[in-house]
Design an enzyme around this catalytic site. Sequence first.
Site, mmCIF file in Angstrom:
data_model
loop_
_atom_site.group_PDB
_atom_site.id
_atom_site.type_symbol
_atom_site.label_atom_id
_atom_site.label_comp_id
_atom_site.label_asym_id
_atom_site.label_seq_id
_atom_site.Cartn_x
_atom_site.Cartn_y
_atom_site.Cartn_z
ATOM 1 N N THR A 1 -6.042 0.928 12.001
ATOM 2 C CA THR A 1 -6.261 1.050 10.555
ATOM 3 C C THR A 1 -6.317 -0.280 9.821
ATOM 4 O O THR A 1 -6.735 -0.319 8.667
ATOM 5 C CB THR A 1 -5.156 1.901 9.907
ATOM 6 O OG1 THR A 1 -3.887 1.253 10.090
ATOM 7 C CG2 THR A 1 -5.116 3.300 10.500
ATOM 8 N N GLU B 1 0.929 -0.387 16.403
ATOM 9 C CA GLU B 1 0.080 0.744 16.011
ATOM 10 C C GLU B 1 -0.843 1.141 17.154
ATOM 11 O O GLU B 1 -1.053 2.330 17.416
ATOM 12 C CB GLU B 1 -0.752 0.403 14.771
ATOM 13 C CG GLU B 1 -1.648 1.559 14.337
ATOM 14 C CD GLU B 1 -2.602 1.213 13.215
ATOM 15 O OE1 GLU B 1 -3.683 1.838 13.161
ATOM 16 O OE2 GLU B 1 -2.284 0.320 12.395
ATOM 17 N N CYS C 1 0.858 -1.183 0.000
ATOM 18 C CA CYS C 1 0.000 0.000 0.000
ATOM 19 C C CYS C 1 0.895 1.235 0.000
ATOM 20 O O CYS C 1 2.121 1.134 0.111
ATOM 21 C CB CYS C 1 -0.905 0.001 1.225
ATOM 22 S SG CYS C 1 0.009 0.094 2.793
ATOM 23 N N HIS D 1 4.185 2.018 11.779
ATOM 24 C CA HIS D 1 3.100 1.817 12.741
ATOM 25 C C HIS D 1 2.900 3.005 13.674
ATOM 26 O O HIS D 1 1.878 3.097 14.347
ATOM 27 C CB HIS D 1 3.376 0.563 13.569
ATOM 28 C CG HIS D 1 3.773 -0.612 12.741
ATOM 29 N ND1 HIS D 1 5.090 -0.961 12.510
ATOM 30 C CD2 HIS D 1 3.023 -1.492 12.044
ATOM 31 C CE1 HIS D 1 5.133 -2.014 11.727
ATOM 32 N NE2 HIS D 1 3.899 -2.358 11.422
ATOM 33 N N HIS E 1 -0.336 -4.671 19.602
ATOM 34 C CA HIS E 1 0.126 -4.274 18.272
ATOM 35 C C HIS E 1 0.786 -2.903 18.373
ATOM 36 O O HIS E 1 0.280 -2.010 19.059
ATOM 37 C CB HIS E 1 -1.045 -4.226 17.289
ATOM 38 C CG HIS E 1 -0.628 -4.086 15.861
ATOM 39 N ND1 HIS E 1 -0.266 -2.874 15.316
ATOM 40 C CD2 HIS E 1 -0.483 -5.009 14.869
ATOM 41 C CE1 HIS E 1 0.057 -3.059 14.044
ATOM 42 N NE2 HIS E 1 -0.064 -4.343 13.749
ATOM 43 N N SER F 1 1.848 -9.663 10.775
ATOM 44 C CA SER F 1 1.163 -8.636 9.985
ATOM 45 C C SER F 1 -0.335 -8.684 10.258
ATOM 46 O O SER F 1 -1.011 -9.658 9.914
ATOM 47 C CB SER F 1 1.430 -8.851 8.490
ATOM 48 O OG SER F 1 0.555 -8.074 7.702
ATOM 49 N N SER F 2 -0.860 -7.627 10.863
ATOM 50 C CA SER F 2 -2.280 -7.586 11.206
ATOM 51 C C SER F 2 -3.160 -7.716 9.975
ATOM 52 O O SER F 2 -4.081 -8.537 9.932
ATOM 53 C CB SER F 2 -2.602 -6.277 11.938
ATOM 54 O OG SER F 2 -3.986 -6.161 12.188
ATOM 55 N N ASN F 3 -2.891 -6.929 8.946
ATOM 56 C CA ASN F 3 -3.777 -6.941 7.783
ATOM 57 C C ASN F 3 -3.702 -8.262 7.029
ATOM 58 O O ASN F 3 -4.691 -8.726 6.475
ATOM 59 C CB ASN F 3 -3.488 -5.746 6.871
ATOM 60 C CG ASN F 3 -2.207 -5.892 6.087
ATOM 61 O OD1 ASN F 3 -2.195 -6.449 4.995
ATOM 62 N ND2 ASN F 3 -1.101 -5.389 6.621
#
Length: 317
Positions: free
Chosen positions: A168, A127, A12, A74, A125, A226-228
């Site tokens: 996010t 972030e 991204c 993050h 996390h 990786s969260s996403n």
Amino acid sequence: MQILLANPRGFCAGVDRAISIVERALEIYGAPIYVRHEVVHNRYVVNDLRERGAIFIEEISEVPDNAILIFSAHGVSQAIRQEARSRNLTMLFDATCPLVTKVHMEVARASRKGKEAILIGHAGHPEVEGTMGQYNNPEGGMYLVESPDDVWKLKVKDEDNLCFMTQTTLSVDDTSEVIDALNKRFPKIIGPRKDDICYATTNRQEAARELAERADVVFVVGSKNSSNSNRLAELAQRAGKPSYLIDSAEDIDEIWVSHANIVGVTAGASAPDILVQQVLARLKAFGAEEVIELSGREENIVFEVPKELRLDYKVVE
């Protein structure tokens, strides 16, 4: 066997910017460059930058004087930012994703106004830690919830003086359920004018949902932290399809695709395309004959790097 390739997938704008900041710092200033936390959550990217001279640390105290330090995509808390500024550093660059910074500003605004703030996110996390760390009003309060159950158990000081934000990179569906619970539990709570879940997370989840509807098995290229990427794998599982979160093509066991006619492939926002291409090559070695890229939302967002790292930057003496 046919391969369906999700679109969009992979990097991204925020990840691309963060990696570019480290790469350009290495080019301009030379190694070593210190980075607070992994700049993005991808093993391949981190190992590549480490080999080129990036040193990843967790504590500001690990950074020597006169060094160059970069904050990861993050984001960091106000306390960490102040600690870094108090050090004798040559340069300090902030690779925080601008969309994360937007949430930071929402929290800081709530703190200044004395509003209690609730963050929807995953405990631990980076972030979330950075976002929670934007709140410093002792008269108010900052709270973290992950599920509707957390919302119903939450105790606040003033139910009429609440606002909420979100991490996010969350699951769009899960977050919607938590927001519904917040609105029922606290009817006067105020949310952001626009959803805090970023465009890239939303687009990749939509693409993964379409992929899972059509494929017999789904591979998500991305690292375990990786969260996403985890959310993409979970989405495919909820659709009733076997899904595997893989760091590299070597992780794929041939037995996973032995009975599949259609294999779906996508990648988290921090996974580089080279890993996707290696996955396609391995699947072709297992008998895949055709790769079809699905249509999807076009992404043309670009986040600029700091001016000191731009190729056309000139120092004014």
